[in-house]
Motif scaffolding. Structure first.
Motif, PDB file in Angstrom:
ATOM      1  N   GLU A 198       0.837  -1.197   0.000  1.00  0.00           N
ATOM      2  CA  GLU A 198       0.000   0.000   0.000  1.00  0.00           C
ATOM      3  C   GLU A 198       0.877   1.253   0.000  1.00  0.00           C
ATOM      4  O   GLU A 198       1.804   1.388   0.802  1.00  0.00           O
ATOM      5  N   GLY A 199       0.610   2.160  -0.919  1.00  0.00           N
ATOM      6  CA  GLY A 199       1.383   3.388  -1.016  1.00  0.00           C
ATOM      7  C   GLY A 199       2.624   3.276  -1.881  1.00  0.00           C
ATOM      8  O   GLY A 199       3.396   4.234  -1.973  1.00  0.00           O
ATOM      9  N   TRP A 200       2.817   2.129  -2.545  1.00  0.00           N
ATOM     10  CA  TRP A 200       3.966   1.933  -3.424  1.00  0.00           C
ATOM     11  C   TRP A 200       3.487   1.732  -4.858  1.00  0.00           C
ATOM     12  O   TRP A 200       2.376   1.241  -5.083  1.00  0.00           O
ATOM     13  N   GLU A 201       4.340   2.097  -5.800  1.00  0.00           N
ATOM     14  CA  GLU A 201       4.011   1.890  -7.203  1.00  0.00           C
ATOM     15  C   GLU A 201       5.283   1.618  -7.992  1.00  0.00           C
ATOM     16  O   GLU A 201       6.392   1.953  -7.568  1.00  0.00           O
ATOM     17  N   GLY A 202       5.114   0.991  -9.149  1.00  0.00           N
ATOM     18  CA  GLY A 202       6.230   0.727 -10.032  1.00  0.00           C
ATOM     19  C   GLY A 202       5.835   1.012 -11.463  1.00  0.00           C
ATOM     20  O   GLY A 202       4.660   0.966 -11.815  1.00  0.00           O
ATOM     21  N   PHE A 203       6.827   1.369 -12.280  1.00  0.00           N
ATOM     22  CA  PHE A 203       6.542   1.602 -13.693  1.00  0.00           C
ATOM     23  C   PHE A 203       7.729   1.163 -14.537  1.00  0.00           C
ATOM     24  O   PHE A 203       8.872   1.119 -14.075  1.00  0.00           O
TER      25      PHE A 203
END
Length: 223
Positions: A198-203
């Motif tokens: 939760e609160g993390w993202e990747g691209f």
């Protein structure tokens, strides 16, 4: 495995976060830190206070006769810190917090050049990865140096879509215990669980391009 990461936040900000001494000059942002380059870390000094220091990455065991090693020491697996002859001593006595703003992981597609993904906090805040460090001294005398490794653990729900490992990221409430020289290994293992997704993202990002004249690695182009 964590073989590349970014640190763009100035050291003074990390010093404020950990209430650590910082005698370092302002460091330029690094968007693609690679093994062989210095990394910013918080540790307990010989005087027993928190300090920010530049450590060589990867870790060079003190028993090596040359400033290199036959082992893979970029990362240390959280699950084997107490059983590994390589990591048992630094885990007991020399722990640090490695400063970061994001990290890269590759997706295994079966191709030689694996697509890379960049993971960071959605709020843009910096963080600390669990680390181990140690001092290497030339056996015949001369100047030594301090080096470190990033502790890795199982992935959270975000990173797990891409890679089977991720850095062990420590929340602020765990920093003091991780750095405490009196802490016991059994008490520390529980800190090395995957951070919540939760609160993390990747691209997805492009491939590494070049170094500019100042040796600051340029950001990878988003694709």
């Amino acid at each position: 495995m964590c073989g590349r990461f970014a640190r763009t936040t100035p050291p003074q900000r990390f010093a404020e976060m950990t209430q650590a001494q910082c005698d370092l000059d302002d460091l330029p942002p690094r968007y693609n830190i690679l093994p062989g380059q210095p990394v910013l870390a918080c540790r307990i000094s010989a005087d027993g206070v928190r300090e920010l220091a530049l450590l060589r990455w990867p870790y060079i065991p003190p028993f090596e006769k040359q400033p290199k090693t036959r082992y893979s020491t970029i990362n240390a697996k959280a699950e084997t810190l107490t059983s590994s002859r390589l990591w048992r001593f630094p885990f007991q006595h020399f722990r640090c917090l490695i400063a970061a703003d994001g990290f890269y992981e590759p997706r295994d597609t079966g191709e030689k050049r694996k697509p890379q993904y960049y993971f960071h906090r959605q709020d843009g805040q910096p963080f600390f990865m669990a680390g181990l460090w140690g001092r290497w001294e030339p056996p015949e005398g001369g100047e030594g140096f301090d080096s470190c490794a990033i502790v890795t653990t199982e992935p959270n729900s975000v990173v797990g879509e891409i890679h089977p490992r991720m850095p062990a990221i420590l929340l602020a409430a765990a920093w003091g215990q991780w750095l405490d020289p009196e802490a016991k290994p059994g008490q520390l293992q529980s800190l090395l669980q995957p951070v919540s997704g939760e609160g993390w993202e990747g691209f997805h990002v492009g491939y590494y391009t070049r170094l500019d004249a100042s040796k600051v690695i340029e950001p990878w182009e988003a694709t």
